[in-house]
Design a protein around this motif. Structure first.
Motif, PDB file in Angstrom:
ATOM      1  N   SER A 128       0.835  -1.213   0.000  1.00 49.05           N
ATOM      2  CA  SER A 128       0.000   0.000   0.000  1.00 49.05           C
ATOM      3  C   SER A 128       0.868   1.261   0.000  1.00 49.05           C
ATOM      4  O   SER A 128       2.063   1.210   0.342  1.00 49.05           O
ATOM      5  CB  SER A 128      -0.898   0.017   1.242  1.00 49.05           C
ATOM      6  OG  SER A 128      -0.092   0.186   2.397  1.00 49.05           O
ATOM      7  N   ALA A 129       0.230   2.381  -0.339  1.00 48.23           N
ATOM      8  CA  ALA A 129       0.939   3.671  -0.327  1.00 48.23           C
ATOM      9  C   ALA A 129       1.500   3.947   1.068  1.00 48.23           C
ATOM     10  O   ALA A 129       2.636   4.420   1.207  1.00 48.23           O
ATOM     11  CB  ALA A 129      -0.030   4.780  -0.745  1.00 48.23           C
ATOM     12  N   TYR A 156      -2.840   2.003  -9.366  1.00 50.15           N
ATOM     13  CA  TYR A 156      -2.513   2.296  -7.964  1.00 50.15           C
ATOM     14  C   TYR A 156      -1.190   3.060  -7.840  1.00 50.15           C
ATOM     15  O   TYR A 156      -0.940   3.737  -6.844  1.00 50.15           O
ATOM     16  CB  TYR A 156      -2.460   0.996  -7.141  1.00 50.15           C
ATOM     17  CG  TYR A 156      -2.418   1.245  -5.657  1.00 50.15           C
ATOM     18  CD1 TYR A 156      -3.565   1.633  -4.969  1.00 50.15           C
ATOM     19  CD2 TYR A 156      -1.229   1.133  -4.931  1.00 50.15           C
ATOM     20  CE1 TYR A 156      -3.531   1.902  -3.611  1.00 50.15           C
ATOM     21  CE2 TYR A 156      -1.178   1.394  -3.570  1.00 50.15           C
ATOM     22  CZ  TYR A 156      -2.336   1.780  -2.916  1.00 50.15           C
ATOM     23  OH  TYR A 156      -2.306   2.051  -1.567  1.00 50.15           O
ATOM     24  N   LYS A 158      -0.421   5.671  -9.305  1.00 52.67           N
ATOM     25  CA  LYS A 158      -0.741   7.102  -9.183  1.00 52.67           C
ATOM     26  C   LYS A 158      -1.144   7.436  -7.739  1.00 52.67           C
ATOM     27  O   LYS A 158      -0.801   8.503  -7.224  1.00 52.67           O
ATOM     28  CB  LYS A 158      -1.857   7.496 -10.160  1.00 52.67           C
ATOM     29  CG  LYS A 158      -2.229   8.962 -10.060  1.00 52.67           C
ATOM     30  CD  LYS A 158      -3.008   9.436 -11.242  1.00 52.67           C
ATOM     31  CE  LYS A 158      -3.576  10.837 -11.163  1.00 52.67           C
ATOM     32  NZ  LYS A 158      -3.217  11.696 -10.074  1.00 52.67           N
ATOM     33  N   THR A 159      -1.859   6.517  -7.111  1.00 56.38           N
ATOM     34  CA  THR A 159      -2.237   6.726  -5.709  1.00 56.38           C
ATOM     35  C   THR A 159      -0.977   6.918  -4.863  1.00 56.38           C
ATOM     36  O   THR A 159      -0.929   7.792  -3.986  1.00 56.38           O
ATOM     37  CB  THR A 159      -3.027   5.485  -5.192  1.00 56.38           C
ATOM     38  OG1 THR A 159      -4.124   5.265  -6.061  1.00 56.38           O
ATOM     39  CG2 THR A 159      -3.500   5.672  -3.770  1.00 56.38           C
ATOM     40  N   ASP A 162       0.692  10.315  -5.729  1.00 55.36           N
ATOM     41  CA  ASP A 162      -0.083  11.410  -5.124  1.00 55.36           C
ATOM     42  C   ASP A 162       0.175  11.492  -3.616  1.00 55.36           C
ATOM     43  O   ASP A 162       0.345  12.587  -3.062  1.00 55.36           O
ATOM     44  CB  ASP A 162      -1.580  11.217  -5.384  1.00 55.36           C
ATOM     45  CG  ASP A 162      -1.935  11.446  -6.852  1.00 55.36           C
ATOM     46  OD1 ASP A 162      -1.069  11.963  -7.592  1.00 55.36           O
ATOM     47  OD2 ASP A 162      -3.064  11.107  -7.261  1.00 55.36           O
ATOM     48  N   ALA A 163       0.222  10.319  -2.971  1.00 51.92           N
ATOM     49  CA  ALA A 163       0.443  10.310  -1.511  1.00 51.92           C
ATOM     50  C   ALA A 163       1.837  10.843  -1.175  1.00 51.92           C
ATOM     51  O   ALA A 163       2.010  11.599  -0.214  1.00 51.92           O
ATOM     52  CB  ALA A 163       0.270   8.889  -0.970  1.00 51.92           C
ATOM     53  N   GLU A 166       1.565  14.621  -1.621  1.00 50.63           N
ATOM     54  CA  GLU A 166       0.746  15.240  -0.564  1.00 50.63           C
ATOM     55  C   GLU A 166       1.482  15.283   0.769  1.00 50.63           C
ATOM     56  O   GLU A 166       1.368  16.230   1.533  1.00 50.63           O
ATOM     57  CB  GLU A 166      -0.551  14.440  -0.364  1.00 50.63           C
ATOM     58  CG  GLU A 166      -1.659  14.838  -1.330  1.00 50.63           C
ATOM     59  CD  GLU A 166      -2.704  13.739  -1.468  1.00 50.63           C
ATOM     60  OE1 GLU A 166      -2.832  12.915  -0.530  1.00 50.63           O
ATOM     61  OE2 GLU A 166      -3.377  13.693  -2.518  1.00 50.63           O
TER      62      GLU A 166
END
Ligand code: B1M
Length: 214
Positions: A128-129, A156, A158-159, A162-163, A166
């Motif tokens: 997971s991210a 995923y 990209k997720t 992005d994380a 952010e």
């Protein structure tokens, strides 16, 4: 000359013991480790992928072939990861993205990166991210490497990108795997894409050099 056609066939048949033994034999003959990997193992797995796509074989057969491929890779691993010197090693955190269980390509990239002098923190599959970011922070990694083999899981990546943005994590994000390419890399805002393990290592080196000079 090793019988690479036979090795390919044995990977296809999922014959772990014979694949291991022929891989050892090829090295004993003095063949180059990358030649044995490409022509003996990866070429066999390519045929598996093609027949799987055409519904000529199914998941159980592919699983057996993957085990045979891993048996051969276990023989090559000490040579691929061997690295001279004990200088400070830059850290790469690597994993296959969430939802995706394919790990052969990711493992190869990791082995070759270790052989090139990096320390690889392997997060395994289905990552997971949150797990990627926690590991980058914990190990002070310069590179975050993601692998995906499915069109349903590549998104995923990209997720994760992005994380990373952010949360302001200072790491270079690299992607690879059969369904992704340079356009997708640009689209999701990752720092680099590589098509195979050897070019992945070149990419990691370029990104680290750019970070050090920047
Ligand atoms: Co799956 N599978 N599989 N599979 N499998 C593919 C990917 C598929 C293309 C087969 C096909 O239809 N022809 C297809 C995906 C179709 C799509 O999405 N468009 C597919 C499918 C559909 C599935 C399942 C959904 C099947 C099902 O259950 N019905 C399922 C999904 C499970 C899941 O993940 N949730 C599934 C399961 C499996 C097995 C478990 C049976 C097994 C995986 C075993 C394992 O990995 N431990 C498996 C396998 C073996 C394959 C194929 C046949 C081979 C993949 C492989 O290991 N290739 C594959 C067919 C194919 O890829 N053509 C297929 C050898 C490896 C050395 O290459 O991984 O591409 P590769 O890695 C390369 C480069 O891509 C690059 O460098 C590596 C070395 O040169 N690279 C990077 C990889 N990561 C990188 C990261 C980088 C840089 C470069 O930077 C960080």
């Amino acid at each position: 000359m090793p019988d690479y056609a036979l090795m390919n066939q044995l990977v296809f048949e999922g014959n772990q013991a014979e694949v291991k033994s022929l891989t050892e034999g090829a090295l004993d003959e003095g063949r180059d480790v990358k030649e044995v990997l490409e022509e003996g193992l990866i070429a066999g797995m390519k045929v598996v992928g093609e027949d799987f796509k055409r519904n000529k074989i199914f998941v159980p057969e592919v699983l057996l072939a993957a085990r045979a491929m891993k048996a051969g890779m276990s023989v090559l691993e000490p040579l691929l990861t061997a690295c001279d010197g004990d200088a400070q090693r830059d850290v790469i955190v690597m994993g296959t993205v969430k939802g995706d269980l394919h790990d052969i390509g990711k493992n190869l990239v990791g082995m070759m990166a270790e052989g090139a002098g990096f320390t690889v923190v392997d997060l395994g599959t289905n990552t997971s991210a949150e797990e990627f970011i926690a590991a980058v922070r914990e190990h002070d990694a310069l590179i975050l490497g993601m692998s995906a083999l499915l069109t349903t899981t590549m998104v995923y990546m990209k997720t994760v990108v992005d994380a990373v943005k952010e949360q302001g994590v200072d790491v270079s994000v690299c992607i690879g795997g059969a369904p992704v390419g340079p356009e997708f890399c640009d689209e999701i805002g990752a720092h680099g894409y590589a098509a195979d393990a050897a070019s992945a290592v070149q990419l990691f080196k370029r990104l680290v050099a750019a970070r050090n000079s920047g």
